[in-house]
Enzyme design. Structure first.
Site, PDB file in Angstrom:
ATOM      1  N   CYS A 127       5.414 -10.005   1.772  1.00  0.00           N
ATOM      2  CA  CYS A 127       6.253  -8.831   2.234  1.00  0.00           C
ATOM      3  C   CYS A 127       7.384  -9.190   3.638  1.00  0.00           C
ATOM      4  CB  CYS A 127       5.567  -7.819   2.283  1.00  0.00           C
ATOM      5  SG  CYS A 127       6.533  -6.144   2.403  1.00  0.00           S
ATOM      6  N   ASP A 196      -0.152  -1.787   6.830  1.00  0.00           N
ATOM      7  CA  ASP A 196       0.182  -0.541   6.835  1.00  0.00           C
ATOM      8  C   ASP A 196      -0.804   0.329   7.376  1.00  0.00           C
ATOM      9  OD1 ASP A 196       2.570  -1.518   4.765  1.00  0.00           O
ATOM     10  OD2 ASP A 196       3.018   0.627   5.297  1.00  0.00           O
TER      11      ASP A 196
HETATM   12  C1  RUB Z   1       6.005  -3.164   3.968  1.00  0.00           C
HETATM   13  C2  RUB Z   1       4.718  -3.838   4.207  1.00  0.00           C
HETATM   14  C3  RUB Z   1       4.340  -4.481   5.711  1.00  0.00           C
HETATM   15  C4  RUB Z   1       3.750  -3.494   6.594  1.00  0.00           C
HETATM   16  C5  RUB Z   1       3.748  -4.010   8.083  1.00  0.00           C
HETATM   17  O1  RUB Z   1       5.849  -2.446   2.942  1.00  0.00           O
HETATM   18  O2  RUB Z   1       3.607  -3.754   3.574  1.00  0.00           O
HETATM   19  O3  RUB Z   1       3.711  -5.477   5.605  1.00  0.00           O
HETATM   20  O4  RUB Z   1       4.521  -2.304   6.665  1.00  0.00           O
HETATM   21  O5  RUB Z   1       5.334  -4.278   8.571  1.00  0.00           O
HETATM   22  P1  RUB Z   1       7.334  -1.428   2.572  1.00  0.00           P
HETATM   23  P2  RUB Z   1       5.553  -4.072  10.084  1.00  0.00           P
HETATM   24  O6  RUB Z   1       8.354  -2.399   2.450  1.00  0.00           O
HETATM   25  O7  RUB Z   1       7.150  -0.987   1.246  1.00  0.00           O
HETATM   26  O8  RUB Z   1       7.691  -0.567   3.620  1.00  0.00           O
HETATM   27  O9  RUB Z   1       4.943  -5.157  10.822  1.00  0.00           O
HETATM   28  O10 RUB Z   1       7.040  -4.407   9.962  1.00  0.00           O
HETATM   29  O11 RUB Z   1       5.271  -2.725  10.585  1.00  0.00           O
END
Ligand code: RUB
Length: 307
Positions: A127, A196
């Site tokens: 991701c 998340d």
């Molecule tokens: C994004 C996702 C990321 C976390 C952490 O999911 O799963 O791994 O949110 O991201 P989506 P960060 O694209 O559905 O929002 O470290 O940038 O907070």
């Protein structure tokens, strides 16, 4: 445009994932509440409180999984409630503190997490996580020679955003389809992903596909690290609450899904990785084993059971 319409506009961007990623949606919500508190036209403290509650509620409903959103909103909404001017001022202070702390947290996570990366390591990420990328970027800036393998992250292809960022940093990067994760795992030294939600027991909720990558890593004896700011930990899970897994539109998976009358296209956006598959959670207050998550919630988020 009415001040509340601006909040609705930002909420729509979060729902549609124009603004996405747990950290980014939290910051966007804090900014939205801060700006709303300065533009709404309440005449009394009571009226102000009601309007703020309404705005917070609109933002809260945008994405059900990320606890960063409710933590950020909770922190901002703990403003002084003794008089109108003080309340407005205190919203700004709280929101700015949250935004500033989350920026500092990302930097600190990079400093701490990069120590776990050795020269020559191959890192797999899934991701698009700013926290995970902070670790990778810090290691690269330290001059460590690293290679990153990034998954596409179907269905929304956040992996393409990730490879764009890695390309900008000048990090050697390979892109794979999600289902190639097991095939490449024996070449990988360390998996680094974001979060998340982290529950009181150290369970990770992250982008769909994370759990199978953790299983593959476990089977291949590859280390699995989570990079997460402390506001990704969920106080509600201490009270036994389960994390809601967002199910998104089937059209994100298959555009013409409606032509199949007996097929339901499912699109769960996140999955659950048990703490047994996690070696380390790298936060801004240190690299901890997942079993210490309860303490982070109690000490960092100031969560009281009575709340
Ligand atoms: C994004 C996702 C990321 C976390 C952490 O999911 O799963 O791994 O949110 O991201 P989506 P960060 O694209 O559905 O929002 O470290 O940038 O907070």
């Amino acid at each position: 445009m009415k001040p509340i319409d601006r909040v609705t506009e930002i909420s729509a961007k979060i729902s549609s994932m124009e603004i996405r990623g747990a950290g980014r949606i939290a910051t966007a919500a804090a900014k939205a509440l801060r700006d709303f508190s300065q533009t709404e036209e309440a005449k009394s403290l009571e009226d102000f409180n009601q309007r703020m509650e309404l705005a917070a509620d609109i933002l809260l409903k945008t994405r059900p999984t990320a606890v960063s959103l409710s933590n950020a909103i909770r922190m901002v909404m703990k403003y002084r409630k003794d008089d109108l001017a003080a309340a407005r001022e205190s919203v700004i202070i709280n929101a700015n503190r949250f935004i500033e702390n989350s920026e500092k947290a990302l930097e600190k996570i990079g400093q701490i997490g990069s120590k776990r990366i050795r020269d020559g390591d191959v890192i797999l990420t899934h991701c698009n996580s700013l926290a995970a990328l902070s670790v990778i970027s810090a290691a690269h800036k330290l001059g460590k020679s690293i290679k990153v393998i990034a998954t596409e992250s179907r269905p929304r292809f956040q992996g393409i955003t990730t490879i764009g960022m890695l390309d900008q940093m000048g990090v050697e990067t390979e892109l794979i389809v999600d289902s190639a994760a097991r095939s490449v795992m024996n070449e990988v030294d360390l998996v680094v992903v974001g979060a998340d939600v982290i529950t009181a027991s150290g369970t990770l909720v992250n982008k769909i596909g994370t759990a199978q990558i953790a299983l593959f890593a476990h089977e291949a004896r590859t280390s699995f690290m989570v990079a997460a700011e402390t506001y990704k930990f969920s106080p509600q899970t201490i009270l036994g609450e389960l994390v809601t897994i967002e199910e998104r539109e089937p059209g994100e998976v298959l555009a013409d899904h409606s032509r199949y009358s007996h097929v339901r296209v499912r699109n769960p956006a996140f999955d659950v990785t048990p703490h047994q598959y996690i070696d380390l959670i790298c936060t801004e207050v240190g690299a901890i084993p997942p079993e210490m998550s309860y303490l982070i919630i109690k000490e960092r988020l100031g969560w009281e059971i009575e709340e």
